[in-house]
Each structure stands twice: as C-alpha cells, then as structure tokens.
Scaffold this active site. Sequence first.
Site, PDB file in Angstrom:
ATOM      1  N   THR A 106       0.811  -1.196   0.004  1.00  0.00           N
ATOM      2  CA  THR A 106      -0.067   0.187  -0.152  1.00  0.00           C
ATOM      3  C   THR A 106       0.997   1.279   0.101  1.00  0.00           C
ATOM      4  O   THR A 106       1.791   1.328   1.088  1.00  0.00           O
ATOM      5  CB  THR A 106      -0.990   0.084   1.353  1.00  0.00           C
ATOM      6  OG1 THR A 106      -1.654  -1.340   1.433  1.00  0.00           O
ATOM      7  CG2 THR A 106      -1.964   1.073   1.333  1.00  0.00           C
ATOM      8  N   LYS A 110       2.287   4.775   0.837  1.00  0.00           N
ATOM      9  CA  LYS A 110       2.304   5.555   1.930  1.00  0.00           C
ATOM     10  C   LYS A 110       3.093   6.732   1.474  1.00  0.00           C
ATOM     11  O   LYS A 110       3.895   6.791   1.079  1.00  0.00           O
ATOM     12  CB  LYS A 110       2.606   4.995   3.063  1.00  0.00           C
ATOM     13  CG  LYS A 110       2.169   3.647   3.466  1.00  0.00           C
ATOM     14  CD  LYS A 110       0.645   3.605   4.162  1.00  0.00           C
ATOM     15  CE  LYS A 110       0.025   2.383   4.326  1.00  0.00           C
ATOM     16  NZ  LYS A 110      -1.293   2.425   4.876  1.00  0.00           N
ATOM     17  N   LYS A 151      -0.763   7.833   2.730  1.00  0.00           N
ATOM     18  CA  LYS A 151      -1.770   7.411   2.235  1.00  0.00           C
ATOM     19  C   LYS A 151      -2.503   8.519   1.439  1.00  0.00           C
ATOM     20  O   LYS A 151      -3.134   8.492   0.494  1.00  0.00           O
ATOM     21  CB  LYS A 151      -3.078   6.583   3.043  1.00  0.00           C
ATOM     22  CG  LYS A 151      -3.227   7.579   4.264  1.00  0.00           C
ATOM     23  CD  LYS A 151      -4.362   6.647   4.980  1.00  0.00           C
ATOM     24  CE  LYS A 151      -3.820   5.429   5.740  1.00  0.00           C
ATOM     25  NZ  LYS A 151      -5.022   4.770   6.180  1.00  0.00           N
ATOM     26  N   ASP A 174      -4.434   3.332  -1.138  1.00  0.00           N
ATOM     27  CA  ASP A 174      -5.238   3.241   0.250  1.00  0.00           C
ATOM     28  C   ASP A 174      -6.684   3.354   0.222  1.00  0.00           C
ATOM     29  O   ASP A 174      -7.097   4.034  -0.900  1.00  0.00           O
ATOM     30  CB  ASP A 174      -4.641   4.097   1.127  1.00  0.00           C
ATOM     31  CG  ASP A 174      -4.227   3.423   2.565  1.00  0.00           C
ATOM     32  OD1 ASP A 174      -5.265   2.761   3.199  1.00  0.00           O
ATOM     33  OD2 ASP A 174      -3.311   3.507   3.226  1.00  0.00           O
ATOM     34  N   HIS A 176     -11.691  -3.837  -0.567  1.00  0.00           N
ATOM     35  CA  HIS A 176     -11.186  -3.131   0.926  1.00  0.00           C
ATOM     36  C   HIS A 176     -12.314  -3.187   1.809  1.00  0.00           C
ATOM     37  O   HIS A 176     -13.283  -2.875   1.269  1.00  0.00           O
ATOM     38  CB  HIS A 176     -10.435  -1.974   0.797  1.00  0.00           C
ATOM     39  CG  HIS A 176      -9.666  -1.801   1.901  1.00  0.00           C
ATOM     40  ND1 HIS A 176     -10.474  -1.068   3.087  1.00  0.00           N
ATOM     41  CD2 HIS A 176      -8.510  -1.650   2.177  1.00  0.00           C
ATOM     42  CE1 HIS A 176      -9.325  -1.132   3.975  1.00  0.00           C
ATOM     43  NE2 HIS A 176      -8.085  -1.169   3.605  1.00  0.00           N
ATOM     44  N   ARG A 177     -11.931  -3.681   3.145  1.00  0.00           N
ATOM     45  CA  ARG A 177     -13.156  -3.750   3.959  1.00  0.00           C
ATOM     46  C   ARG A 177     -13.382  -2.633   4.854  1.00  0.00           C
ATOM     47  O   ARG A 177     -13.815  -2.725   5.993  1.00  0.00           O
ATOM     48  CB  ARG A 177     -13.031  -5.117   4.628  1.00  0.00           C
ATOM     49  CG  ARG A 177     -11.579  -5.264   5.450  1.00  0.00           C
ATOM     50  CD  ARG A 177     -11.752  -6.655   6.200  1.00  0.00           C
ATOM     51  NE  ARG A 177     -10.388  -6.668   7.061  1.00  0.00           N
ATOM     52  CZ  ARG A 177     -10.035  -7.572   8.208  1.00  0.00           C
ATOM     53  NH1 ARG A 177     -11.317  -8.239   8.461  1.00  0.00           N
ATOM     54  NH2 ARG A 177      -9.099  -7.412   8.946  1.00  0.00           N
ATOM     55  N   HIS A 187      -9.441  -7.880   1.873  1.00  0.00           N
ATOM     56  CA  HIS A 187      -8.469  -7.826   3.203  1.00  0.00           C
ATOM     57  C   HIS A 187      -9.207  -8.927   4.246  1.00  0.00           C
ATOM     58  O   HIS A 187     -10.448  -8.661   4.502  1.00  0.00           O
ATOM     59  CB  HIS A 187      -8.375  -6.542   3.840  1.00  0.00           C
ATOM     60  CG  HIS A 187      -7.833  -5.640   2.748  1.00  0.00           C
ATOM     61  ND1 HIS A 187      -6.484  -4.980   3.029  1.00  0.00           N
ATOM     62  CD2 HIS A 187      -7.779  -5.116   1.492  1.00  0.00           C
ATOM     63  CE1 HIS A 187      -5.732  -4.438   1.988  1.00  0.00           C
ATOM     64  NE2 HIS A 187      -6.911  -4.479   1.194  1.00  0.00           N
ATOM     65  N   SER A 209      -2.957  -7.603   5.381  1.00  0.00           N
ATOM     66  CA  SER A 209      -2.411  -6.443   5.314  1.00  0.00           C
ATOM     67  C   SER A 209      -2.328  -5.507   6.559  1.00  0.00           C
ATOM     68  O   SER A 209      -3.440  -5.663   7.236  1.00  0.00           O
ATOM     69  CB  SER A 209      -2.881  -5.788   4.377  1.00  0.00           C
ATOM     70  OG  SER A 209      -2.374  -4.271   3.986  1.00  0.00           O
TER      71      SER A 209
END
Length: 445
Positions: A139, A141, A143, A169, A260-261, A293, A345
């Site tokens: 990911t 960064k 973000k 992100d 993504h959650r 994820h 992650s």
Amino acid sequence: DILAAFRVTPQPGVPPEEAGAAVAAESSTGTWTTVWTDGLTSLDRYKGRCYHIEPVLGEKDQYICYVAYPLDLFEEGSVTNMFTSIVGNVFGFKALRALRLEDLRIPTAYVKTFQGPPHGIQVERDKLNKYGRPLLGCTIKPKLGLSAKNYGRAVYECLRGGLDFTKDDENVNSQPFMRWRDXFLFCAEALYKAQCETGEIKGHYLNATAGTCEEMMKRAIFARELGVPIVMHDYLTGGFTANTTLAHYCRDNGLLLHIHRAMHAVIDRQKNHGMTFRVLAKALRMSGGDHIHAGTVVGKLEGERDITLGFVDLLRDDFIEKDRSRGIYFTQDWVSLPGVIPVASGGIHVXHMPALTEIFGDDAVLQFGGGTLGHPWGNAPGAVANRVALEACVKARNEGRDLAAEGNVIIREXSKWSPELAAACEVWKEIKFEFKAVDTLDPEK
C-alpha cells in the site's frame, strides 16, 4: 432455507424463547401487533422460525438462537435485500440488550443466483502467470497528500523492486492534491515501465470507489481503457449494490477486482453486538471480489488465528464443514462459485514472512505498506527485501522445513545474501503488536 445463528442477549426478565421468536419474527414477516392483512397471505409459508436455542458457555443470559428463513423472502442475486431483511430493524429491538449475527448458511439454490467473484483464484493466477507462492503487494504511503507524479514514482519503485502489486489506500479517491484521472495515468505509466524492466506482469489497485455509482463506473471504464489488470472498491462504505454492479462489469471486461473492507470493525469487532466478519466475507463472495482484506493474525489489526483461518477457508474453498472451534456454525457448499484470495495487510514486515507463509499458504496476497516504504534505503530496496524473504520462505517450505519453528533462522540465512533484507531485519527486529483480541471464540463444551 437460509439459516442464521444469532448471539442474543435479552433484557432482564425476557426469556430466551421469547427473544429468539422475536428475532425471527422481526427479521421476516412479523410486526408488533396482529394486522388484518395477515389473513390475505400464508404466514406459515413466509415467516422465519427460531428452531434451536443454546446457552453460551461462560456467559450469563446469552444464547445462540438459530433461525430459518424461507428462501422466498429474498430477491435473487441481491446481497442488499438479504441483509435488509436479516439484519435490518431487528438490531434496534428494545427487548434485546445486544444482538450479533454469528454466521449464515446460504443454500445452494440461492448461491446459484449470484455471479460471485469476477474471475476467482485460478483465473487470476493464469492472468498473472504466477504460481507456487503467495503474491506480494504494498500500500503506497503516506496514504494521503502525495501528488499524482510522486505517487506514480513510488508505485514504479515498488514494482521494479519485485512486488506483484501496489495499492491505493482505501481513502484515496479523488482529492484536491491528486485527482483520480491523474493518478490513474501516472500509475499505469509506472506499472508498464516496471513490467518492461522485470518481464513480470504487474498491477496497481486503482480505487474506483466514488460518491455515485455512475462516477465509480466512469473510473472503472477509464482503467479498462488504460489496459491495467485490476481495480479496487471499498465494498462496505461503497455499498453492496455498487459492489455487485462493479463485479459484473469486471467479469465482462477482464478486470480483476480488489476489495477493501474499510468500516468492517465498526460492524464486527464487538463480541456481543453487530455481525462477524465471516458473514461479511460470505456476503462479499456472493456480491463479487477477487481479493479481500482478511487480517494478518500477526500484524497490527484485530484477528485471532482460528477465527481468521475459518473465514479464510470460507473465502477460498468450495466446501466447508461446520467447525465451531473456528467459529463456523454451518456447513457451506459454494457449488463452484469462484474463490476469493485473502489479503494479509496491516503492520507486517519481513520478520513476519515465515508466519504469514505458514498461516495463509500460497493463495494469498501478503501486503507490506510501511514494511516496504519504511525501508531505510528506499522503496525499491524495501520491495527487494520482501521478495527475497518470501522466496526464502517458499524455498524452505518446499524443502520440508518447519516455518513456524525455523522462521527466524530462515530469514537470517537469506539476509546473508541480501543486504536489503539484512537492513530491513535490523530496522524492524523489535516491532511487535502483542495485544489480546477483542473478538474471541467461545469455550468448547
């Protein structure tokens, strides 16, 4: 029938039988009084039924109530409608102090009304031409705050260093410092440059999540026109209707879909109220996504090992037996619905690589954000360190070595041949996240 297991905590003085019946009624055909129009339909055919109640060991006045819902209550192919019924008004019911949906059994007849993941595990491996190991991601960064050009530079350096994927992100959408179209263009340039230099297929999860479905689809269409392999969606904040729409588009147009959650812990972290992530994971497999994820067990985010492995198997396998020791209340047959790759992650680094490889196996994405970009020598050396660590762990496993027992030795051996890995080990050797999980399994009978 769709079967549901609820953890019910009634108000003082409310017997469990009454609480269970109230949950079944309120989440199906019931209301607070008898109405004349009850006589115009067959309530026996449509009403939910609480068919079993068992006390929770070690908890006072807490019960697992099992409810069966007739399949005719639900629209075909709609996770939105399923959740509106099962977890709608009932969670605000005054007769209950707390209510949690622990698990669902989705009958095969209902599963077959869903497309599911756009492509699934095997098709993704064939698209990427990568086999026999977990996939590596990162990911980007920080973000938020990077310009599109600097963001693309970080993407290139990570992919050039040996990662398979980089990722937006979850909160990277289209902000003043980086509008979505600029970011998509610079990221596409970065991954094509990295592909040319490494000879490997690369991807960057371009986040298509937006304020409207129309805008989301515009971004997904632009990603397809750029020829990139994968896009991304925040499925809980974006909503199941938007997610299913995007999943159908991705299958029709050859795009992989990373999920993504974000917001899940608002719903699933407390043990006595909300719903478990295994329910959200099942819903995602039905709605559609190729990655999701799923926690790390060893990183900075919540996730007990047995619980995490329970829903990892629910995501990947075609058939899962009931196993209360892993939080699985029902046997689930997915009738060849494609599987979803779990993504580990959050707070992981090279020293975690043996444990992650042992816990998740090959069909996973291991995603190191700070664990790549925080390398003292830069982004590309951080990616090199992760790739070397992964290759060392896979080689050791294939030779029959015990990753759980020999993990540190394996990483130290590999670091002798990789100065990038040695530097990473030195930086993160003391970093641990040792906190007791909030969501834990109930004691065995």
